[in-house]
Scaffold this motif. Sequence first.
Motif, PDB file in Angstrom:
ATOM      1  N   GLY A  17       0.727  -1.065   0.144  1.00 18.82           N
ATOM      2  CA  GLY A  17       0.117  -0.042  -0.134  1.00 18.82           C
ATOM      3  C   GLY A  17       0.867   1.287  -0.049  1.00 18.82           C
ATOM      4  N   ALA A  18       0.262   2.346   0.137  1.00 17.76           N
ATOM      5  CA  ALA A  18       0.731   3.708  -0.016  1.00 17.76           C
ATOM      6  C   ALA A  18       1.330   4.171   1.438  1.00 17.76           C
ATOM      7  N   PHE A  19       2.620   3.220   1.742  1.00 16.52           N
ATOM      8  CA  PHE A  19       3.221   3.527   3.187  1.00 16.52           C
ATOM      9  C   PHE A  19       4.637   3.763   2.800  1.00 16.52           C
ATOM     10  N   THR A  20       4.838   4.965   2.373  1.00 16.88           N
ATOM     11  CA  THR A  20       6.128   5.426   1.574  1.00 16.88           C
ATOM     12  C   THR A  20       7.334   5.351   2.579  1.00 16.88           C
ATOM     13  N   GLY A  21       8.420   4.622   2.315  1.00 22.16           N
ATOM     14  CA  GLY A  21       9.544   4.204   3.108  1.00 22.16           C
ATOM     15  C   GLY A  21       9.378   2.793   4.072  1.00 22.16           C
ATOM     16  N   GLU A  22       8.403   2.177   3.915  1.00 21.16           N
ATOM     17  CA  GLU A  22       8.018   1.102   4.869  1.00 21.16           C
ATOM     18  C   GLU A  22       8.202  -0.182   3.998  1.00 21.16           C
ATOM     19  N   VAL A  23       8.353  -1.441   4.884  1.00 21.86           N
ATOM     20  CA  VAL A  23       8.575  -2.741   4.217  1.00 21.86           C
ATOM     21  C   VAL A  23       7.573  -3.424   4.976  1.00 21.86           C
ATOM     22  N   SER A  24       6.964  -4.504   4.142  1.00 16.51           N
ATOM     23  CA  SER A  24       5.932  -5.482   4.730  1.00 16.51           C
ATOM     24  C   SER A  24       6.552  -6.908   5.160  1.00 16.51           C
ATOM     25  N   PRO A  25       5.767  -7.437   6.131  1.00 23.21           N
ATOM     26  CA  PRO A  25       6.013  -8.682   6.619  1.00 23.21           C
ATOM     27  C   PRO A  25       6.082  -9.403   5.264  1.00 23.21           C
ATOM     28  N   GLU A  26       5.286  -9.542   4.155  1.00 26.24           N
ATOM     29  CA  GLU A  26       5.234 -10.241   3.051  1.00 26.24           C
ATOM     30  C   GLU A  26       6.530 -10.220   2.441  1.00 26.24           C
ATOM     31  N   MET A  27       7.207  -9.066   2.280  1.00 32.99           N
ATOM     32  CA  MET A  27       8.449  -8.805   1.800  1.00 32.99           C
ATOM     33  C   MET A  27       9.562  -9.317   2.274  1.00 32.99           C
ATOM     34  N   LEU A  28       9.394  -9.453   3.777  1.00 31.10           N
ATOM     35  CA  LEU A  28      10.533  -9.756   4.499  1.00 31.10           C
ATOM     36  C   LEU A  28      10.663 -11.500   4.557  1.00 31.10           C
ATOM     37  N   ALA A  29       9.418 -12.207   4.452  1.00 30.79           N
ATOM     38  CA  ALA A  29       9.298 -13.374   4.438  1.00 30.79           C
ATOM     39  C   ALA A  29       9.769 -13.926   3.185  1.00 30.79           C
ATOM     40  N   LYS A  30       9.624 -13.336   2.129  1.00 34.60           N
ATOM     41  CA  LYS A  30      10.226 -13.783   0.943  1.00 34.60           C
ATOM     42  C   LYS A  30      11.860 -13.838   0.797  1.00 34.60           C
ATOM     43  N   LEU A  31      12.452 -12.893   1.527  1.00 37.94           N
ATOM     44  CA  LEU A  31      13.673 -13.039   1.774  1.00 37.94           C
ATOM     45  C   LEU A  31      14.322 -14.103   2.935  1.00 37.94           C
ATOM     46  N   ASN A  32      13.254 -14.923   3.560  1.00 38.43           N
ATOM     47  CA  ASN A  32      13.701 -16.031   4.179  1.00 38.43           C
ATOM     48  C   ASN A  32      14.154 -15.199   5.733  1.00 38.43           C
ATOM     49  N   VAL A  33      13.378 -14.231   5.816  1.00 41.43           N
ATOM     50  CA  VAL A  33      13.715 -13.848   7.234  1.00 41.43           C
ATOM     51  C   VAL A  33      12.752 -14.480   8.231  1.00 41.43           C
ATOM     52  N   SER A  34      13.525 -14.810   9.441  1.00 40.13           N
ATOM     53  CA  SER A  34      13.058 -15.644  10.206  1.00 40.13           C
ATOM     54  C   SER A  34      12.316 -14.884  11.598  1.00 40.13           C
ATOM     55  N   PHE A  35      13.338 -14.013  12.333  1.00 43.09           N
ATOM     56  CA  PHE A  35      12.958 -13.234  13.385  1.00 43.09           C
ATOM     57  C   PHE A  35      12.810 -11.797  12.856  1.00 43.09           C
ATOM     58  N   VAL A  36      11.737 -11.183  13.677  1.00 46.08           N
ATOM     59  CA  VAL A  36      11.610  -9.625  13.378  1.00 46.08           C
ATOM     60  C   VAL A  36      11.496  -8.960  14.642  1.00 46.08           C
ATOM     61  N   ILE A  37      12.355  -8.000  14.822  1.00 44.80           N
ATOM     62  CA  ILE A  37      12.250  -7.320  16.261  1.00 44.80           C
ATOM     63  C   ILE A  37      11.348  -6.354  16.111  1.00 44.80           C
ATOM     64  N   VAL A  38      10.279  -6.196  17.132  1.00 46.11           N
ATOM     65  CA  VAL A  38       9.218  -5.503  16.944  1.00 46.11           C
ATOM     66  C   VAL A  38       9.045  -4.627  18.459  1.00 46.11           C
ATOM     67  N   GLY A  39       8.786  -3.326  18.271  1.00 51.44           N
ATOM     68  CA  GLY A  39       8.830  -2.608  19.479  1.00 51.44           C
ATOM     69  C   GLY A  39      10.155  -2.097  20.048  1.00 51.44           C
ATOM     70  N   HIS A  40      11.300  -2.062  19.305  1.00 49.98           N
ATOM     71  CA  HIS A  40      12.358  -1.765  19.831  1.00 49.98           C
ATOM     72  C   HIS A  40      12.382  -0.557  20.714  1.00 49.98           C
ATOM     73  N   SER A  41      12.949   0.118  21.661  1.00 44.35           N
ATOM     74  CA  SER A  41      12.774   1.301  22.451  1.00 44.35           C
ATOM     75  C   SER A  41      12.943   2.335  21.272  1.00 44.35           C
ATOM     76  N   GLU A  42      14.078   2.321  20.596  1.00 40.04           N
ATOM     77  CA  GLU A  42      14.081   3.362  19.616  1.00 40.04           C
ATOM     78  C   GLU A  42      13.230   3.399  18.671  1.00 40.04           C
ATOM     79  N   ARG A  43      12.534   2.499  18.153  1.00 36.92           N
ATOM     80  CA  ARG A  43      11.406   2.632  17.421  1.00 36.92           C
ATOM     81  C   ARG A  43      10.017   3.215  18.239  1.00 36.92           C
ATOM     82  N   ARG A  44       9.955   2.875  19.328  1.00 38.12           N
ATOM     83  CA  ARG A  44       8.954   3.509  20.179  1.00 38.12           C
ATOM     84  C   ARG A  44       9.160   4.905  20.706  1.00 38.12           C
ATOM     85  N   HIS A  45      10.589   5.260  20.959  1.00 34.56           N
ATOM     86  CA  HIS A  45      10.822   6.618  21.574  1.00 34.56           C
ATOM     87  C   HIS A  45      11.131   7.457  20.396  1.00 34.56           C
TER      88      HIS A  45
END
Length: 256
Positions: free
Chosen positions: A76-104
């Motif tokens: 969708g129209a989310f400039t600069g973002e990357v989707s879980p679908e795109m990460l899964a296609k690269l065989n990404v296994s683990f995704v950090i979510v809610g790191h304090s730098e992302r939160r703050h």
Amino acid sequence: MRKPLISGNWKMHHNHFEAIQTIQRLAYALSSSDYESVDVSVHAPFTDLRSLQTVIEVDQIPINLGAQHSHWEEKGAFTGEVSPEMLAKLNVSFVIVGHSERRHIFGESDEDVNKKVRAVIAKEMTPILCVGETSEERESGRTLEIVERQLKEGLKEVKASEVASMVIAYEPVWAIGTGKNATPEDAQEVCKGIRIKVADLYKTASDDVRIQYGGSVKGVNAPDLMKQADIDGLLVGGASLDPDEFSRIIKYRLLD
Ligand code: PEP
């Protein structure tokens, strides 16, 4: 029991040439007995992922590819973002979510974090859900209250079986990148509190969910942290950029 998971968060470091060199040096430093004892993941910037995927596959390196964050929408129209679908296609296994730098720094709310946790699970990757208090919150005795809220909100509508296979990282904000780390006993107390809260929310998941500690982890403090009953792994920032230091942390069991 729970196999430890040691994860390196490279943050905004290492272009794709440096990333290839770093993972190859790390793989050279590790042996099959390390991988038998510990799961390892490396969370690189998005621009490195395709190169790392290729090296991992071609050289058959048993390191899990990780991402540092993801959007929750598929496209969708989310400039600069990357989707879980795109990460899964690269065989990404683990995704950090809610790191304090992302939160703050980027203003991620508990609600955003929850949407990301669910979206990552939906693409069959494992979220590493980060929780942790600021120094003011710790000083006012609110550590468990904050961490419990982040957990409860972050795990909304996630099934017990999904929680059982995910990872929670306790990262006190005041310990990230500051050189100040929680004592093993303080880290254990909060990680135990996290397990109790998970048991409270999901009776069956608390024995299986892996809980990491993160915050200024180095080779010298890794063994004592890993001795704690409720610490099942480490989330390592700065020290994971250097493959020699990161491999020392992964080999914590030999350093004691
Ligand atoms: C982190 O980035 O999650 C982290 C814990 O950083 P550092 O190890 O540098 O404190």
